[in-house]
Motif scaffolding. Structure first.
Motif, PDB file in Angstrom:
ATOM      1  N   SER A   1      -7.791  24.735 -71.434  1.00  0.00           N
ATOM      2  CA  SER A   1      -8.727  24.404 -72.519  1.00  0.00           C
ATOM      3  C   SER A   1      -9.658  23.270 -72.097  1.00  0.00           C
ATOM      4  CB  SER A   1      -7.978  23.979 -73.787  1.00  0.00           C
ATOM      5  OG  SER A   1      -7.182  25.022 -74.268  1.00  0.00           O
ATOM      6  N   MET A   2      -9.106  22.312 -71.347  1.00  0.00           N
ATOM      7  CA  MET A   2      -9.912  21.162 -70.930  1.00  0.00           C
ATOM      8  C   MET A   2     -11.107  21.636 -70.101  1.00  0.00           C
ATOM      9  SD  MET A   2      -9.912  17.953 -71.496  1.00  0.00           S
ATOM     10  CE  MET A   2      -8.965  16.483 -71.191  1.00  0.00           C
ATOM     11  N   LYS A   3     -10.930  22.751 -69.379  1.00  0.00           N
ATOM     12  CA  LYS A   3     -12.043  23.314 -68.597  1.00  0.00           C
ATOM     13  C   LYS A   3     -12.934  24.196 -69.473  1.00  0.00           C
ATOM     14  CE  LYS A   3      -9.979  23.554 -63.988  1.00  0.00           C
ATOM     15  NZ  LYS A   3      -8.551  23.909 -64.142  1.00  0.00           N
TER      16      LYS A   3
ATOM     17  N   LYS B   1     -13.115  24.636 -72.795  1.00  0.00           N
ATOM     18  CA  LYS B   1     -13.654  24.085 -74.057  1.00  0.00           C
ATOM     19  C   LYS B   1     -13.994  22.615 -73.886  1.00  0.00           C
ATOM     20  CE  LYS B   1     -10.969  27.272 -76.938  1.00  0.00           C
ATOM     21  NZ  LYS B   1     -10.081  27.382 -78.100  1.00  0.00           N
ATOM     22  N   HIS B   2     -14.511  22.300 -72.708  1.00  0.00           N
ATOM     23  CA  HIS B   2     -14.690  20.903 -72.329  1.00  0.00           C
ATOM     24  C   HIS B   2     -15.520  20.094 -73.319  1.00  0.00           C
ATOM     25  CE1 HIS B   2     -14.601  17.477 -69.724  1.00  0.00           C
ATOM     26  NE2 HIS B   2     -15.902  17.334 -69.935  1.00  0.00           N
ATOM     27  N   ALA B   3     -16.676  20.630 -73.725  1.00  0.00           N
ATOM     28  CA  ALA B   3     -17.588  19.859 -74.586  1.00  0.00           C
ATOM     29  C   ALA B   3     -16.952  19.578 -75.948  1.00  0.00           C
ATOM     30  CB  ALA B   3     -18.911  20.611 -74.748  1.00  0.00           C
ATOM     31  N   ALA B   4     -16.326  20.599 -76.533  1.00  0.00           N
ATOM     32  CA  ALA B   4     -15.717  20.432 -77.862  1.00  0.00           C
ATOM     33  C   ALA B   4     -14.565  19.424 -77.798  1.00  0.00           C
ATOM     34  CB  ALA B   4     -15.223  21.780 -78.373  1.00  0.00           C
ATOM     35  N   LEU B   5     -13.774  19.509 -76.735  1.00  0.00           N
ATOM     36  CA  LEU B   5     -12.639  18.586 -76.594  1.00  0.00           C
ATOM     37  C   LEU B   5     -13.118  17.164 -76.323  1.00  0.00           C
ATOM     38  CD1 LEU B   5     -10.088  20.791 -74.653  1.00  0.00           C
ATOM     39  CD2 LEU B   5      -9.637  19.556 -76.786  1.00  0.00           C
ATOM     40  N   ARG B   6     -14.129  17.046 -75.475  1.00  0.00           N
ATOM     41  CA  ARG B   6     -14.659  15.725 -75.151  1.00  0.00           C
ATOM     42  C   ARG B   6     -15.177  15.047 -76.421  1.00  0.00           C
ATOM     43  NH1 ARG B   6     -19.619  16.291 -71.580  1.00  0.00           N
ATOM     44  NH2 ARG B   6     -20.308  16.893 -73.640  1.00  0.00           N
ATOM     45  N   ASP B   7     -15.854  15.845 -77.264  1.00  0.00           N
ATOM     46  CA  ASP B   7     -16.394  15.324 -78.524  1.00  0.00           C
ATOM     47  C   ASP B   7     -15.266  14.867 -79.466  1.00  0.00           C
ATOM     48  OD1 ASP B   7     -18.518  14.977 -80.551  1.00  0.00           O
ATOM     49  OD2 ASP B   7     -17.433  16.606 -81.551  1.00  0.00           O
ATOM     50  N   LEU B   8     -14.242  15.709 -79.619  1.00  0.00           N
ATOM     51  CA  LEU B   8     -13.133  15.356 -80.510  1.00  0.00           C
ATOM     52  C   LEU B   8     -12.390  14.115 -79.989  1.00  0.00           C
ATOM     53  CD1 LEU B   8     -11.355  15.949 -82.967  1.00  0.00           C
ATOM     54  CD2 LEU B   8     -10.092  17.593 -81.582  1.00  0.00           C
ATOM     55  N   LEU B   9     -12.142  14.072 -78.690  1.00  0.00           N
ATOM     56  CA  LEU B   9     -11.437  12.918 -78.099  1.00  0.00           C
ATOM     57  C   LEU B   9     -12.247  11.640 -78.277  1.00  0.00           C
ATOM     58  CD1 LEU B   9     -10.046  14.545 -74.806  1.00  0.00           C
ATOM     59  CD2 LEU B   9      -8.736  13.907 -76.845  1.00  0.00           C
TER      60      LEU B   9
ATOM     61  N   MET C   1     -20.179  27.769 -82.310  1.00  0.00           N
ATOM     62  CA  MET C   1     -19.385  26.575 -81.991  1.00  0.00           C
ATOM     63  C   MET C   1     -18.001  26.954 -81.487  1.00  0.00           C
ATOM     64  SD  MET C   1     -20.544  23.494 -82.193  1.00  0.00           S
ATOM     65  CE  MET C   1     -19.163  22.411 -82.544  1.00  0.00           C
ATOM     66  N   THR C   2     -17.482  26.176 -80.552  1.00  0.00           N
ATOM     67  CA  THR C   2     -16.137  26.414 -80.042  1.00  0.00           C
ATOM     68  C   THR C   2     -15.118  25.972 -81.084  1.00  0.00           C
ATOM     69  OG1 THR C   2     -17.043  25.671 -77.963  1.00  0.00           O
ATOM     70  CG2 THR C   2     -14.664  25.941 -78.052  1.00  0.00           C
ATOM     71  N   SER C   3     -14.104  26.784 -81.320  1.00  0.00           N
ATOM     72  CA  SER C   3     -13.090  26.332 -82.268  1.00  0.00           C
ATOM     73  C   SER C   3     -11.863  25.808 -81.520  1.00  0.00           C
ATOM     74  CB  SER C   3     -12.745  27.445 -83.249  1.00  0.00           C
ATOM     75  OG  SER C   3     -11.803  28.291 -82.657  1.00  0.00           O
ATOM     76  N   LEU C   4     -11.252  24.798 -82.106  1.00  0.00           N
ATOM     77  CA  LEU C   4     -10.099  24.144 -81.480  1.00  0.00           C
ATOM     78  C   LEU C   4      -8.878  24.236 -82.379  1.00  0.00           C
ATOM     79  CD1 LEU C   4     -11.735  20.836 -80.146  1.00  0.00           C
ATOM     80  CD2 LEU C   4     -11.039  22.835 -78.797  1.00  0.00           C
ATOM     81  N   THR C   5      -7.713  24.337 -81.751  1.00  0.00           N
ATOM     82  CA  THR C   5      -6.443  24.343 -82.474  1.00  0.00           C
ATOM     83  C   THR C   5      -5.637  23.122 -82.057  1.00  0.00           C
ATOM     84  OG1 THR C   5      -6.463  26.742 -82.551  1.00  0.00           O
ATOM     85  CG2 THR C   5      -4.349  25.683 -82.913  1.00  0.00           C
ATOM     86  N   LEU C   6      -5.232  22.348 -83.045  1.00  0.00           N
ATOM     87  CA  LEU C   6      -4.505  21.103 -82.785  1.00  0.00           C
ATOM     88  C   LEU C   6      -3.081  21.204 -83.335  1.00  0.00           C
ATOM     89  CD1 LEU C   6      -6.068  17.582 -83.507  1.00  0.00           C
ATOM     90  CD2 LEU C   6      -3.640  18.006 -83.677  1.00  0.00           C
TER      91      LEU C   6
ATOM     92  N   LEU D   1      -4.821  21.405 -78.114  1.00  0.00           N
ATOM     93  CA  LEU D   1      -4.355  20.026 -77.975  1.00  0.00           C
ATOM     94  C   LEU D   1      -3.270  19.751 -79.004  1.00  0.00           C
ATOM     95  CD1 LEU D   1      -7.076  17.506 -79.256  1.00  0.00           C
ATOM     96  CD2 LEU D   1      -7.000  19.898 -79.924  1.00  0.00           C
ATOM     97  N   GLY D   2      -2.617  18.614 -78.859  1.00  0.00           N
ATOM     98  CA  GLY D   2      -1.546  18.277 -79.784  1.00  0.00           C
ATOM     99  C   GLY D   2      -1.384  16.777 -79.863  1.00  0.00           C
ATOM    100  N   ILE D   3      -0.642  16.352 -80.860  1.00  0.00           N
ATOM    101  CA  ILE D   3      -0.306  14.939 -80.986  1.00  0.00           C
ATOM    102  C   ILE D   3       1.209  14.861 -81.023  1.00  0.00           C
ATOM    103  CG2 ILE D   3      -0.482  12.877 -82.444  1.00  0.00           C
ATOM    104  CD1 ILE D   3      -3.267  13.901 -83.296  1.00  0.00           C
ATOM    105  N   VAL D   4       1.759  14.046 -80.121  1.00  0.00           N
ATOM    106  CA  VAL D   4       3.212  14.065 -79.925  1.00  0.00           C
ATOM    107  C   VAL D   4       3.699  12.693 -79.469  1.00  0.00           C
ATOM    108  CG1 VAL D   4       2.972  14.920 -77.535  1.00  0.00           C
ATOM    109  CG2 VAL D   4       5.074  15.366 -78.784  1.00  0.00           C
ATOM    110  N   GLY D   5       4.924  12.350 -79.853  1.00  0.00           N
ATOM    111  CA  GLY D   5       5.515  11.081 -79.430  1.00  0.00           C
ATOM    112  C   GLY D   5       5.779  11.077 -77.929  1.00  0.00           C
ATOM    113  N   LYS D   6       5.606   9.899 -77.328  1.00  0.00           N
ATOM    114  CA  LYS D   6       5.874   9.763 -75.887  1.00  0.00           C
ATOM    115  C   LYS D   6       7.335  10.115 -75.576  1.00  0.00           C
ATOM    116  CE  LYS D   6       4.769   8.481 -71.667  1.00  0.00           C
ATOM    117  NZ  LYS D   6       3.808   9.265 -70.855  1.00  0.00           N
ATOM    118  N   ASP D   7       8.234   9.879 -76.535  1.00  0.00           N
ATOM    119  CA  ASP D   7       9.656  10.223 -76.357  1.00  0.00           C
ATOM    120  C   ASP D   7       9.825  11.721 -76.115  1.00  0.00           C
ATOM    121  OD1 ASP D   7       8.632  10.292 -79.029  1.00  0.00           O
ATOM    122  OD2 ASP D   7      10.631  10.617 -79.836  1.00  0.00           O
TER     123      ASP D   7
END
Ligand code: PRT
Ligand code: MG
Length: 217
Positions: free
Chosen positions: A195-197, A199-207, A1-6, A66-72
């Motif tokens: 990463s989007m290219k 690890k595409h499947a893993a990212l698509r699944d998480l999103l 399985m592909t591993s992801l770092t957030l 990937l990350g989670i961040v304020g629009k600011d």
């Protein structure tokens, strides 16, 4: 399985994210108060716990997928090098101009100034602030601060502040009023372009899983 770092930041965003991650079975499985790299309950996902303003940098350079961040933070950093596939609609607030209530600067937006000097604006967001006033043809003096912007106009360090407002209680408690909203803010998912290219499947699944929670909210 592909591993992801957030990449995530402590504070409001983590607080608002935890219930979401928990419902997906992805909650951190380690001491998030001490560890900087924390496994999740899913062995294929790790978190980096960093400062909010560092999230775009980690993701841009591929240290996090990937990350989670304020629009600011994203607008201040400049988001061109990142994908921004999703608005999580959490940690919501607005970026506004505020002034001392009843001061000469407490007037409708865009009122020309009669000052003989430049208006001084204290903010943690010099780029957004510069762009905002420049678009209106105003040149302001920007004073960069790292926090407690509310204090600056009270002690004569600045005429205006550009700061985040949620309930407005902090402004009110300090005798300030909001005169103009620059933009609405919420937290976004950002993704590294390579990463989007790769690890595409893993990212698509998480999103997609994050998206189902958004839709259910
Ligand atoms: O750790 P560091 O100091 O670098 O980061 P930080 O203090 O900015 O972190 P944190 O966790 O406070 O903010 C992270 C993100 O949360 C921001 O980048 C925003 O996208 C989002 N967010 C949402 C907010 C608020 N709401 C908010 N209210 N960030 C800050 N505030 C401040 C506001 O400026 C005011 O001073 O909270 C105070 C209370 O707001 P009121 O209006 O409810 O009184
Ligand atoms: Mg802080």
């Amino acid at each position: 399985m592909t591993s992801l770092t957030l990449a995530l930041s402590k504070g409001r965003i983590l607080e608002d994210c935890l219930p979401m991650l928990d419902r997906l079975g992805l909650a951190p499985a380690g001491d998030i108060d001490r560890l900087l790299r924390v496994p999740s309950r899913d062995p294929n996902l790790h978190f980096l716990i960093i400062r909010p303003t560092d999230v775009p940098t980690y993701v841009e350079h591929g240290a996090a997928d990937l990350g989670i961040v304020g629009k600011d933070v994203l607008m201040e950093h400049g988001g061109e090098a990142l994908y921004e596939p999703m608005d999580l609609d959490i940690a919501k607030c607005r970026l506004s101009i505020a002034v001392v209530k009843g001061s000469p600067f407490d007037r409708p937006p865009g009122t020309p100034t009669t000052l003989r000097r430049r208006v001084r604006v204290a903010t943690k967001y010099p780029e957004i602030t510069r762009r905002f006033f420049a678009a209106r043809g105003e040149q302001v003096e920007i004073i960069k601060l790292y926090g407690s912007m509310e204090l600056a106009p009270l002690v004569g360090l600045a005429d205006l502040i550009v700061d985040l407002v949620a309930t407005g209680n902090t402004l009110k408690a300090n005798g300030l009023v909001e005169t103009e909203i620059i933009c609405q803010v919420s937290s976004r998912v950002v993704v590294n372009k390579a990463s989007m290219k790769m690890k595409h499947a893993a990212l698509r699944d998480l999103l997609a899983r994050l998206q189902t929670l958004r839709a259910a909210a």
